[in-house]
Design an enzyme around this catalytic site. Structure first.
Site, PDB file in Angstrom:
ATOM      1  N   LYS A 172      69.115  50.708  75.595  1.00 20.19           N
ATOM      2  CA  LYS A 172      67.685  50.617  75.951  1.00 20.19           C
ATOM      3  C   LYS A 172      67.322  49.133  75.922  1.00 20.19           C
ATOM      4  O   LYS A 172      67.016  48.582  74.876  1.00 20.19           O
ATOM      5  CB  LYS A 172      66.864  51.407  74.930  1.00 20.19           C
ATOM      6  N   GLU A 175      61.916  46.069  77.941  1.00 20.77           N
ATOM      7  CA  GLU A 175      61.173  46.410  79.154  1.00 20.77           C
ATOM      8  C   GLU A 175      60.587  45.162  79.820  1.00 20.77           C
ATOM      9  O   GLU A 175      60.086  45.217  80.932  1.00 20.77           O
ATOM     10  CB  GLU A 175      60.060  47.425  78.837  1.00 20.77           C
ATOM     11  N   SER A 225      61.623  42.419  66.517  1.00 17.70           N
ATOM     12  CA  SER A 225      60.785  41.879  65.442  1.00 17.70           C
ATOM     13  C   SER A 225      61.045  42.660  64.146  1.00 17.70           C
ATOM     14  O   SER A 225      61.477  43.812  64.182  1.00 17.70           O
ATOM     15  CB  SER A 225      59.318  42.010  65.846  1.00 17.70           C
ATOM     16  N   CYS A 280      65.556  33.716  67.663  1.00 18.07           N
ATOM     17  CA  CYS A 280      65.508  34.109  66.251  1.00 18.07           C
ATOM     18  C   CYS A 280      66.122  33.018  65.382  1.00 18.07           C
ATOM     19  O   CYS A 280      65.965  33.030  64.172  1.00 18.07           O
ATOM     20  CB  CYS A 280      66.239  35.422  66.035  1.00 18.07           C
ATOM     21  N   GLU A 381      56.129  34.504  61.812  1.00 21.39           N
ATOM     22  CA  GLU A 381      56.972  34.115  62.948  1.00 21.39           C
ATOM     23  C   GLU A 381      56.077  33.956  64.179  1.00 21.39           C
ATOM     24  O   GLU A 381      55.488  34.922  64.659  1.00 21.39           O
ATOM     25  CB  GLU A 381      58.024  35.189  63.224  1.00 21.39           C
TER      26      GLU A 381
END
Ligand code: NAD
Length: 493
Positions: A172, A175, A225, A280, A381
């Protein structure tokens, strides 16, 4: 163009009619629409993966590896096309997308070694007349859920290892930028990956929830996240699955007075502003120890002010846009809050103008100083080109600032002292550590993943951990003769 799912070796429209726009973040122009697939689409992909599992598992490891060798060659041939497509849908500059494709290929290369990587252990005569051997076996259908910031490389941290070990996969992708990996899936098909071994279902939250709950998925690899990483870890493990979920970050770059300042500046500037801060592993808090503070501050301010923001396909651009209008507004809101909280905004990147690309999602290099504990700009973040520069009286104070963060993805020290670097490695308590390196990214042969609130699970991505995550060990304990005086046995020396 409507993005299609890939199920059982065929490109299919999702059953849901709900879609989202995929945009070029440098212009804001819509380039495709992505479906928000539901539980029925996940189930169809899982059934295809389940059906493909027995024969893929029975395919010799050497033959599975040969498919990946062919995929590696095809990725090399198509590298430039993939990098350009990636810049168009993600926004990062072309030199960075070329690097990302290369890092992805390295994972395919590593997974090509699967016959050696999957070897078990044996001990002869572990007890009198008894031998013991362990075998690594694939487990079934795994699902892989990935973020927008490395849409080529991050899926390749996982699925090549999952299929190399003999499992089948439902991927997946994010998107927000699903297009480049569609091309990679087509290359995998061209390389000879049989139908159903790799399936792709596009969507968002509902699609992920269907993955976590599906009874025929044995494990989940997730990157995104920390908030979502924790939800996915909790939900997938509650449903009895294996899970490894990699989350967000707030990475510290600690500069000692004896550091080589030219090396340090290059490393810090590219760590903070590379990929427009959407990594990250991006440095976001620079801590100058003692005299180092003034030196790194001055250099970093000069470097940040001279970065050229623009279209990532232009060779002169240093920094592209952020992924979306929503994300630009989120980054700007963090900057506004930092100002409201009383931090000093030494370089303001809000709303830079990029001629001819007014519809793009721009945030320029931004630097804060005088950030105190508790300000969101210093603790959350931001995931944009925003740094804070702090001062510490000594290295212990710098490490204490770092330890106060709830995240623990990566950290770096800059020094010419081997002893200081060694002490830092001992004290850091963070999984990915750079010494005179600003982006402490382990290569494919080593495990990738953080600590504290940046990671949930135990086995990390890539490296040998990937082989352990995607296999179960069967230990076989054998006794072939219960009677030591058996006349058929060869006499022991
Ligand atoms: P995200 O958490 O918004 O999305 C990640 C994935 O989860 C996507 O596929 C998305 O569709 C899905 N998702 C989003 N919200 C969900 C929800 N509520 N429930 C279930 N699924 C949901 O992350 P992002 O914005 O795509 O990526 C950026 C984040 O990823 C940053 O926090 C970054 O630090 C992190 N990241 C971490 C690593 C690492 O190695 N630790 C690497 C890359 C990115």
């Amino acid at each position: 163009m409507l993005v299609r799912n890939y199920v059982g070796g065929a490109w299919r429209e999702a059953s849901s009619s709900e879609t989202l726009a995929v945009r070029n973040p440098a212009s804001g122009e819509e380039i495709a629409r992505v479906p928000l697939s539901g539980g029925a689409d996940i189930d169809a992909a899982v059934q295809a993966a389940k059906a493909a599992f027995p024969s893929w598992r029975a395919t010799p490891a050497t033959e599975r590896a040969r498919v990946l060798f062919r995929l590696k060659a095809l990725l090399e041939e198509n590298k430039e096309d993939l990098a350009r497509q990636l810049t168009i849908e993600h926004g990062k500059v072309i030199a960075e997308t070329r690097g990302e494709v290369q890092r992805g290929i390295e994972n395919v290369e590593h997974a090509c070694g699967i016959p050696a990587l999957m070897m078990g252990d044996t001990v002869e005569e572990i007890s009198r007349g008894i031998d013991c051997a362990s075998w690594r076996q694939p487990m079934g259908v795994f699902s892989i859920i990935t973020p927008y910031n490395f849409p080529v490389m991050i899926p390749l941290w996982f699925w090549p290892y999952a299929v190399a070990t003999g499992n089948t996969v439902v991927l997946k992708p994010s998107e927000q930028d699903p297009l480049t990996h569609q091309k990679i899936v087509a290359l995998a098909e061209q390389a000879g990956l049989p139908p159903g071994v790799l399936n792709v279902v596009h969507g968002g939250q509902e699609t992920v929830e269907a993955i976590c709950d599906h009874p025929d998925i044995v494990g989940v690899s997730f990157v995104g996240s920390s908030h979502v990483a924790k939800i996915v870890y909790t939900r997938a493990t509650a449903a009895g699955k294996r899970a490894q979920t990699l989350g967000g970050a707030k990475n510290y770059l600690i500069v000692l007075p004896d550091a080589d300042m030219d090396v340090t500046l290059d490393a810090c500037a590219s760590s903070i502003f590379g990929s427009t801060g959407q990594r990250c592993l991006a440095g976001s808090v620079v801590v100058g120890v003692g005299d180092a503070h003034a030196k790194i501050r001055e250099r970093l301010m000069d470097a940040a002010s001279s970065l050229r923001v623009g279209d990532g396909l232009e060779p002169t651009t240093d920094m592209g846009p952020v992924i979306s209008g929503v994300h630009r507004d989120r980054v700007n809101a963090f900057i506004d809050q930092g100002v409201a909280d009383g931090a000093k905004l030494s370089l303001d990147g809000r709303s830079p103008s990029v001629a001819g690309l007014e519809g793009g999602y721009w945030v320029g290099p931004t630097v804060f100083e005088d950030v105190t504990p508790g300000m969101s700009i210093g603790t959350e973040e931001v995931f944009g080109p925003v740094a804070s520069i702090n001062r510490a009286k000594d290295v212990d104070e710098a490490i204490a600032m770092m330890h106060a963060s709830r995240y623990g993805n990566a950290c770096s020290i800059f020094t010419t002292s081997g002893g200081a670097a060694r002490d830092f490695r001992y004290q850091a308590g963070i999984s990915m550590i750079g010494v005179n390196i600003g982006v402490a990214a382990p290569m494919a042969f080593f495990p990738f993943g953080g600590s504290k609130g940046s990671f949930f699970g135990d086995l990390k991505a890539a490296g040998r951990d990937a082989i352990s995550f995607y296999t179960e060990q069967r230990v076989v304990i054998s006794r072939w003769s219960a009677v030591p005086s058996d006349p058929h046995r060869v006499t022991k020396p």
